[in-house]
Scaffold this motif. Structure first.
Motif, PDB file in Angstrom:
ATOM      1  N   GLU A  32     -55.619 -47.692 -75.106  1.00  0.00           N
ATOM      2  CA  GLU A  32     -56.434 -46.407 -75.396  1.00  0.00           C
ATOM      3  C   GLU A  32     -55.277 -45.108 -75.940  1.00  0.00           C
ATOM      4  OE1 GLU A  32     -56.893 -45.119 -71.467  1.00  0.00           O
ATOM      5  OE2 GLU A  32     -58.106 -46.506 -70.767  1.00  0.00           O
ATOM      6  N   HIS A  33     -54.102 -45.384 -76.165  1.00  0.00           N
ATOM      7  CA  HIS A  33     -53.447 -44.418 -76.823  1.00  0.00           C
ATOM      8  C   HIS A  33     -52.378 -44.584 -77.416  1.00  0.00           C
ATOM      9  CE1 HIS A  33     -54.259 -42.142 -72.534  1.00  0.00           C
ATOM     10  NE2 HIS A  33     -54.522 -41.029 -73.776  1.00  0.00           N
ATOM     11  N   ARG A  34     -51.983 -43.376 -78.962  1.00  0.00           N
ATOM     12  CA  ARG A  34     -51.000 -45.060 -79.856  1.00  0.00           C
ATOM     13  C   ARG A  34     -49.632 -44.069 -78.502  1.00  0.00           C
ATOM     14  NH1 ARG A  34     -49.158 -41.867 -85.489  1.00  0.00           N
ATOM     15  NH2 ARG A  34     -47.530 -40.877 -84.096  1.00  0.00           N
ATOM     16  N   GLN A  35     -48.592 -44.708 -79.150  1.00  0.00           N
ATOM     17  CA  GLN A  35     -47.602 -44.661 -78.590  1.00  0.00           C
ATOM     18  C   GLN A  35     -45.865 -44.200 -79.093  1.00  0.00           C
ATOM     19  OE1 GLN A  35     -48.363 -48.165 -75.643  1.00  0.00           O
ATOM     20  NE2 GLN A  35     -47.032 -47.024 -74.547  1.00  0.00           N
ATOM     21  N   SER A  36     -45.464 -43.267 -79.012  1.00  0.00           N
ATOM     22  CA  SER A  36     -44.235 -43.053 -80.094  1.00  0.00           C
ATOM     23  C   SER A  36     -42.827 -43.629 -79.524  1.00  0.00           C
ATOM     24  CB  SER A  36     -43.526 -41.828 -81.158  1.00  0.00           C
ATOM     25  OG  SER A  36     -45.153 -41.946 -81.343  1.00  0.00           O
ATOM     26  N   VAL A  37     -41.862 -44.497 -79.212  1.00  0.00           N
ATOM     27  CA  VAL A  37     -40.768 -44.918 -78.385  1.00  0.00           C
ATOM     28  C   VAL A  37     -39.687 -45.006 -79.260  1.00  0.00           C
ATOM     29  CG1 VAL A  37     -40.205 -46.993 -77.294  1.00  0.00           C
ATOM     30  CG2 VAL A  37     -42.645 -46.525 -77.561  1.00  0.00           C
ATOM     31  N   LEU A  38     -38.883 -44.592 -78.903  1.00  0.00           N
ATOM     32  CA  LEU A  38     -37.850 -44.868 -79.393  1.00  0.00           C
ATOM     33  C   LEU A  38     -37.157 -45.125 -78.985  1.00  0.00           C
ATOM     34  CD1 LEU A  38     -35.431 -42.659 -81.239  1.00  0.00           C
ATOM     35  CD2 LEU A  38     -34.651 -41.768 -78.952  1.00  0.00           C
ATOM     36  N   HIS A  39     -36.226 -46.109 -79.769  1.00  0.00           N
ATOM     37  CA  HIS A  39     -35.477 -47.530 -79.310  1.00  0.00           C
ATOM     38  C   HIS A  39     -33.426 -47.339 -80.070  1.00  0.00           C
ATOM     39  CE1 HIS A  39     -34.991 -51.852 -78.881  1.00  0.00           C
ATOM     40  NE2 HIS A  39     -34.311 -51.746 -80.645  1.00  0.00           N
ATOM     41  N   VAL A  40     -33.037 -48.153 -79.395  1.00  0.00           N
ATOM     42  CA  VAL A  40     -31.593 -48.246 -79.293  1.00  0.00           C
ATOM     43  C   VAL A  40     -31.085 -49.184 -80.110  1.00  0.00           C
ATOM     44  CG1 VAL A  40     -29.151 -47.927 -78.370  1.00  0.00           C
ATOM     45  CG2 VAL A  40     -30.981 -46.523 -77.564  1.00  0.00           C
ATOM     46  N   VAL A  41     -30.855 -49.460 -80.601  1.00  0.00           N
ATOM     47  CA  VAL A  41     -30.241 -50.841 -81.236  1.00  0.00           C
ATOM     48  C   VAL A  41     -29.269 -51.233 -80.760  1.00  0.00           C
ATOM     49  CG1 VAL A  41     -29.250 -51.875 -83.673  1.00  0.00           C
ATOM     50  CG2 VAL A  41     -30.692 -50.117 -83.703  1.00  0.00           C
ATOM     51  N   GLY A  42     -29.628 -52.791 -80.552  1.00  0.00           N
ATOM     52  CA  GLY A  42     -28.385 -53.360 -79.562  1.00  0.00           C
ATOM     53  C   GLY A  42     -28.846 -53.904 -78.436  1.00  0.00           C
ATOM     54  N   ALA A 130     -35.684 -46.406 -84.425  1.00  0.00           N
ATOM     55  CA  ALA A 130     -34.285 -46.538 -84.039  1.00  0.00           C
ATOM     56  C   ALA A 130     -33.290 -45.726 -84.044  1.00  0.00           C
ATOM     57  CB  ALA A 130     -34.009 -48.128 -84.482  1.00  0.00           C
ATOM     58  N   ILE A 131     -32.842 -45.853 -82.993  1.00  0.00           N
ATOM     59  CA  ILE A 131     -31.244 -45.529 -83.088  1.00  0.00           C
ATOM     60  C   ILE A 131     -30.229 -46.130 -82.912  1.00  0.00           C
ATOM     61  CG2 ILE A 131     -32.196 -42.719 -83.590  1.00  0.00           C
ATOM     62  CD1 ILE A 131     -31.068 -42.763 -80.467  1.00  0.00           C
ATOM     63  N   GLU A 132     -28.893 -45.906 -83.420  1.00  0.00           N
ATOM     64  CA  GLU A 132     -27.479 -46.342 -83.224  1.00  0.00           C
ATOM     65  C   GLU A 132     -26.845 -45.288 -81.900  1.00  0.00           C
ATOM     66  OE1 GLU A 132     -25.454 -48.608 -85.523  1.00  0.00           O
ATOM     67  OE2 GLU A 132     -26.847 -49.065 -87.065  1.00  0.00           O
ATOM     68  N   ILE A 133     -26.333 -46.172 -81.834  1.00  0.00           N
ATOM     69  CA  ILE A 133     -25.710 -44.436 -80.988  1.00  0.00           C
ATOM     70  C   ILE A 133     -24.346 -46.223 -80.211  1.00  0.00           C
ATOM     71  CG2 ILE A 133     -25.480 -43.342 -78.210  1.00  0.00           C
ATOM     72  CD1 ILE A 133     -28.578 -43.547 -78.486  1.00  0.00           C
ATOM     73  N   SER A 134     -23.028 -45.393 -79.824  1.00  0.00           N
ATOM     74  CA  SER A 134     -21.791 -45.805 -79.190  1.00  0.00           C
ATOM     75  C   SER A 134     -21.241 -44.494 -78.506  1.00  0.00           C
ATOM     76  CB  SER A 134     -21.351 -47.046 -80.177  1.00  0.00           C
ATOM     77  OG  SER A 134     -20.673 -46.317 -80.895  1.00  0.00           O
ATOM     78  N   LEU A 135     -21.137 -44.623 -77.893  1.00  0.00           N
ATOM     79  CA  LEU A 135     -19.729 -43.820 -76.924  1.00  0.00           C
ATOM     80  C   LEU A 135     -17.803 -44.973 -76.497  1.00  0.00           C
ATOM     81  CD1 LEU A 135     -19.156 -41.298 -76.154  1.00  0.00           C
ATOM     82  CD2 LEU A 135     -19.187 -41.895 -73.178  1.00  0.00           C
ATOM     83  N   ASP A 136     -17.382 -44.561 -77.520  1.00  0.00           N
ATOM     84  CA  ASP A 136     -16.404 -45.079 -77.822  1.00  0.00           C
ATOM     85  C   ASP A 136     -15.153 -44.720 -77.897  1.00  0.00           C
ATOM     86  OD1 ASP A 136     -18.043 -47.092 -78.749  1.00  0.00           O
ATOM     87  OD2 ASP A 136     -18.312 -46.493 -81.142  1.00  0.00           O
ATOM     88  N   VAL A 137     -13.704 -46.036 -77.258  1.00  0.00           N
ATOM     89  CA  VAL A 137     -12.528 -44.953 -76.956  1.00  0.00           C
ATOM     90  C   VAL A 137     -12.032 -46.533 -77.491  1.00  0.00           C
ATOM     91  CG1 VAL A 137     -12.760 -43.532 -74.920  1.00  0.00           C
ATOM     92  CG2 VAL A 137     -12.990 -46.398 -75.077  1.00  0.00           C
ATOM     93  N   ASP A 138     -10.523 -46.308 -77.952  1.00  0.00           N
ATOM     94  CA  ASP A 138      -9.342 -47.179 -77.934  1.00  0.00           C
ATOM     95  C   ASP A 138      -9.056 -48.388 -76.886  1.00  0.00           C
ATOM     96  OD1 ASP A 138      -7.467 -48.105 -79.035  1.00  0.00           O
ATOM     97  OD2 ASP A 138      -5.978 -46.955 -78.290  1.00  0.00           O
ATOM     98  N   THR A 203     -22.824 -41.990 -84.126  1.00  0.00           N
ATOM     99  CA  THR A 203     -24.926 -42.298 -83.706  1.00  0.00           C
ATOM    100  C   THR A 203     -26.145 -42.684 -85.629  1.00  0.00           C
ATOM    101  OG1 THR A 203     -25.402 -39.907 -84.272  1.00  0.00           O
ATOM    102  CG2 THR A 203     -25.501 -40.607 -81.909  1.00  0.00           C
ATOM    103  N   LYS A 204     -26.217 -43.473 -85.482  1.00  0.00           N
ATOM    104  CA  LYS A 204     -27.077 -43.596 -86.840  1.00  0.00           C
ATOM    105  C   LYS A 204     -28.221 -43.331 -86.401  1.00  0.00           C
ATOM    106  CE  LYS A 204     -26.893 -46.442 -90.963  1.00  0.00           C
ATOM    107  NZ  LYS A 204     -26.835 -47.973 -91.216  1.00  0.00           N
ATOM    108  N   GLY A 205     -29.531 -42.666 -87.406  1.00  0.00           N
ATOM    109  CA  GLY A 205     -30.847 -42.590 -87.655  1.00  0.00           C
ATOM    110  C   GLY A 205     -31.733 -41.689 -88.182  1.00  0.00           C
ATOM    111  N   PRO A 206     -32.851 -41.024 -87.761  1.00  0.00           N
ATOM    112  CA  PRO A 206     -33.482 -40.283 -88.376  1.00  0.00           C
ATOM    113  C   PRO A 206     -32.693 -38.994 -88.695  1.00  0.00           C
ATOM    114  CG  PRO A 206     -34.519 -40.869 -86.856  1.00  0.00           C
ATOM    115  CD  PRO A 206     -33.172 -41.628 -86.899  1.00  0.00           C
ATOM    116  N   ALA A 207     -33.294 -37.898 -89.218  1.00  0.00           N
ATOM    117  CA  ALA A 207     -32.415 -36.478 -89.284  1.00  0.00           C
ATOM    118  C   ALA A 207     -32.139 -35.986 -87.335  1.00  0.00           C
ATOM    119  CB  ALA A 207     -33.350 -35.899 -90.213  1.00  0.00           C
ATOM    120  N   LYS A 208     -33.121 -36.682 -86.714  1.00  0.00           N
ATOM    121  CA  LYS A 208     -33.341 -35.453 -86.162  1.00  0.00           C
ATOM    122  C   LYS A 208     -33.969 -36.511 -84.222  1.00  0.00           C
ATOM    123  CE  LYS A 208     -37.512 -32.896 -86.479  1.00  0.00           C
ATOM    124  NZ  LYS A 208     -38.087 -31.955 -86.335  1.00  0.00           N
ATOM    125  N   LEU A 209     -33.693 -36.739 -83.567  1.00  0.00           N
ATOM    126  CA  LEU A 209     -34.222 -36.758 -82.281  1.00  0.00           C
ATOM    127  C   LEU A 209     -36.228 -36.968 -82.031  1.00  0.00           C
ATOM    128  CD1 LEU A 209     -31.739 -37.594 -79.666  1.00  0.00           C
ATOM    129  CD2 LEU A 209     -32.670 -39.018 -80.799  1.00  0.00           C
TER     130      LEU A 209
END
Length: 694
Positions: A32-42, A130-138, A203-209
């Motif tokens: 019934e409604h068009r959806q816009s979904v944010l997806h995380v690669v991986g 789609a966006i890429e997100i990772s919180l990284d440490v050594d 992060t990697k993706g469009p200019a803004k969320l």
């Protein structure tokens, strides 16, 4: 325009495959409604197709843009995927995107529903970003923060282990009005950042969320007292004049997470971007803290105005706080610390001569600092903390709190020199809390188990004692919680002062295990004196020439049956400890050298306890191959002190040089010796504690 496809290339995955299908998020299709979904690669999205299908739906088909991949469960029976697929109660669609989007809603997936005669009943359209997100440490401990290390979410000991390391920021970047940096909720200097662990949000993706979505970083209430997180201020924010004036100070590194802020939104920078965060440890491992800290990053999705957002993706990293590590006598000395008193001129003269042989710097604590407290060993213990990116010494301050109590804080705490203490609020502090009662062995292997950083040694009351003195529980708990130098408890309460350094120490050696354990031994003392007597030296005198001391002959010592009974008791106490040390350190009798030292009993609070009869030679300072040993003033034989000669004979076989220091009036008569009146900061181990096999 979108180019949709239904080609078989969208079905290369089995349901058992690894990869994005391991991390699924449930979503719903909406006709019934068009959806816009944010997806995380991986990760992947999964929708039950029957649950929201139009009534009387019997079939469905799937179309998507080329960057979207999907699988259908149960898998379609037909080889061609162009015709509608039968719909049943368990029909599900899992889908994901391989790459980050360049713009918002740049991909699409649609599901068409059909009736019994395959007439179109409805169409659900989902636009995907789609966006890429990772919180990284050594996580692999090589000093580099790698991207999305698969082991970043856990911690494992050993050379093949993993997990990031966090230092307690217990030094002070300020040299004036100083206090440990852990007590400040700000970064006062950029140099403070090196004490912290780098954590990177990539992060990697469009200019803004898409509107309403946001990133938050969060910690648990339990971890909040153990860690803080800072980040650099965004360049676009630091534009006013004051920010520039105070460049490199607190304005540039706002606090993100703390006890007051368990969760905080963090910026999404857009495009391909890295944002650095600096993680600060606040507490050492202890009885109620295992040293592990978890930091989470969540992507929140808006549901409807006025309703809370819901998390749709969470990443996390795990740190272990670096332990406090003691250094044994076998490590190279760096600095020697002593107190200057009105009556210890001879002692200081001997110490200066000793350290000149090692080209070391002697740091003297003068009377206006020590306020009459000469027991440098008892007030503090030197150690260090270590990580792949930084290392610095840390002094452990004893709860003893004599007149030297301000020295560790006021004179040692500073840039790259940390401070830690444990206060015994609800316990009675005794002499056993002085750190002459805290030692550490060189590295050992015991029944196949390696202790590459040695084992801590403390003295306590005998297990059967009803009214014995003990080291406070708060200190013992702290030492055990460090894990890397598993403590051993010896029986030391039989001594008047009660310190393990009164009957044992370690010296380096070129053979066997790389060291020898030296133990005080009344038996060895009596054997030496009997040998002198048999050789006709029964009238040789101890303490000869010492002002205010009555000389005692070898014959008088051997004839004193009460003294011998007391030393038999002392020897039994030392032998009990000898057996413990052999068992807990994996030693043989050939690894132990007995030193000829006698004791005598004195009355303390209606109980008999032991003190050294003459200066206690085991209570020495070890500086490489040079030993600073209390001058024993033993019997003179042919112009030489028989005790000194025996000591030299025992040590020189190991390539060690003995220098005897007169501490009789200034330390021995006050129930201490050379080791009690000095302290040594040493180089850290080459071995990295995180490679320990636990």
């Amino acid at each position: 325009m979108f180019q949709e496809t239904t080609s078989p290339s969208n079905f290369p995955f089995s349901l058992k495959s690894k990869g994005p299908w391991d991390y699924q998020r449930t979503c719903r299709m909406d006709t019934e409604h068009r959806q816009s979904v944010l997806h995380v690669v991986g990760t992947s999205l999964k929708a039950n197709l029957n649950r929201t299908a139009p009534p009387n739906s019997r079939f469905f088909s799937v179309k998507c843009t080329p960057s979207v991949q999907y699988i259908i469960n149960p898998p379609p029976q037909e080889e061609s995927h162009l015709s509608p697929v039968p719909l049943n109660g368990n029909s599900a669609l899992s889908f994901s995107m391989k790459h980050a989007s360049e713009s918002e809603n740049d991909n699409k997936l649609s599901v068409c529903y059909y009736g019994k005669d395959k007439e179109l009943l409805g169409r659900a359209v989902m636009y995907l970003t789609a966006i890429e997100i990772s919180l990284d440490v050594d996580a692999d401990r090589d000093g580099i923060v790698e991207k999305n290390n698969p082991n970043k979410k856990s911690w494992k000991w050993g050379p093949n282990g993993h997990g990031a390391i966090l230092l307690v920021n217990c030094d002070s970047e300020s040299t004036y009005n100083k206090m440990p940096d852990t007590t400040k909720n700000r970064i006062s200097k950029v140099s403070d950042l090196k004490d912290m662990s780098l954590m990177v949000l990539r992060t990697k993706g469009p200019a803004k969320l898409p509107e309403g979505y946001k990133l938050t970083m969060h910690i648990s209430q339990g971890d909040a007292e153990n860690v803080r997180v800072f980040r650099p201020k965004s360049p676009e924010v630091a534009t006013n004049f004051l920010d520039k004036v105070f460049s490199n100070f607190v304005q540039d590194y706002p606090l993100v997470l703390s006890q007051e802020n368990l969760s905080k939104e963090v910026p999404y920078l857009g495009g391909l971007a890295d944002m650095n965060f600096y993680v600060e440890g606040l507490r050492f491992p202890d009885m109620n803290f295992d040293g592990l800290v978890t930091i989470n990053l969540s992507l929140l999705e808006p549901i409807s105005e006025g309703l809370p957002e819901t998390p749709i993706f969470t990443d996390k990293v795990v740190f272990r706080v670096a332990p406090w590590i003691m250094t044994p006598n076998t490590l190279d000395p760096v600095e020697v610390f002593v107190c200057s008193m009105r009556d210890n001129v001879q002692f200081l003269k001997g110490m200066k001569s000793l350290i000149s042989k090692n080209n070391l710097k002697l740091k003297v604590c003068y009377e206006y600092q020590n306020r009459g407290d000469r027991w440098m060993q008892d007030e503090l213990e030197f150690g260090y903390i270590d990580s792949p990116h930084h290392q610095f010494p840390v002094v452990l301050d004893s709860p003893r709190d004599g007149k030297l109590k301000d020295f560790p804080y006021e004179n040692l705490l500073g840039p790259d020199f940390g401070y830690v203490t444990r206060l015994a609020y609800n316990e009675n502090v005794s002499s056993l809390d002085s750190f002459g009662n805290l030692e550490v062995s060189p590295p050992v292997t015991v029944n196949g188990k390696e202790y590459p950083l040695g084992r801590i040694i403390i003295g306590v009351a005998f297990p059967t004692a009803i009214k014995g003195r003990n080291m406070t529980k708060v200190v013992q708990d702290f030492l055990r919680a460090q894990k890397v130098q598993e403590p051993i408890a010896l029986f030391s309460d039989w001594l008047y002062v009660g310190h393990v350094d009164e009957f044992m120490t370690f010296v380096p050696s070129p053979d066997r295990k790389g060291f020898r354990l030296l133990l005080a031994s009344p038996d060895a003392g009596y054997k030496l004196f009997r040998g002198l007597y048999n050789d006709g030296h029964g009238q040789a005198k101890l303490f000869e020439g010492l002002k205010g001391q009555k000389p005692v002959t070898v014959e008088e010592i051997l004839g004193d049956k009460h003294l011998q009974a007391e030393n038999n008791y002392v020897q039994s106490c030392i032998d009990w400890n000898r057996d413990v040390l052999k068992r807990e350190l994996g030693l043989d009798d050939d690894d132990i050298i007995d030193l000829p030292i006698l004791f005598k009993m004195v009355v303390a609070k209606d109980e008999f306890r032991a003190v050294a009869y003459y200066p206690d030679m085991v209570n020495m300072i070890v500086l490489g191959k040079n030993l600073g040993i209390p001058k024993p003033f033993g019997p003179q034989v042919n112009g030489c002190c028989a005790l000194e000669a025996e000591m030299c004979s025992l040590m020189e076989g190991l390539g060690l040089k003995c220098m005897f220091i007169d501490d009789f009036a200034s330390y021995h008569q006050l129930l201490g010796e050379v080791h009690c009146g000095s302290n040594v900061r040493r180089k850290p181990f080459d071995f990295k504690w995180w490679n320990l096999k636990l």
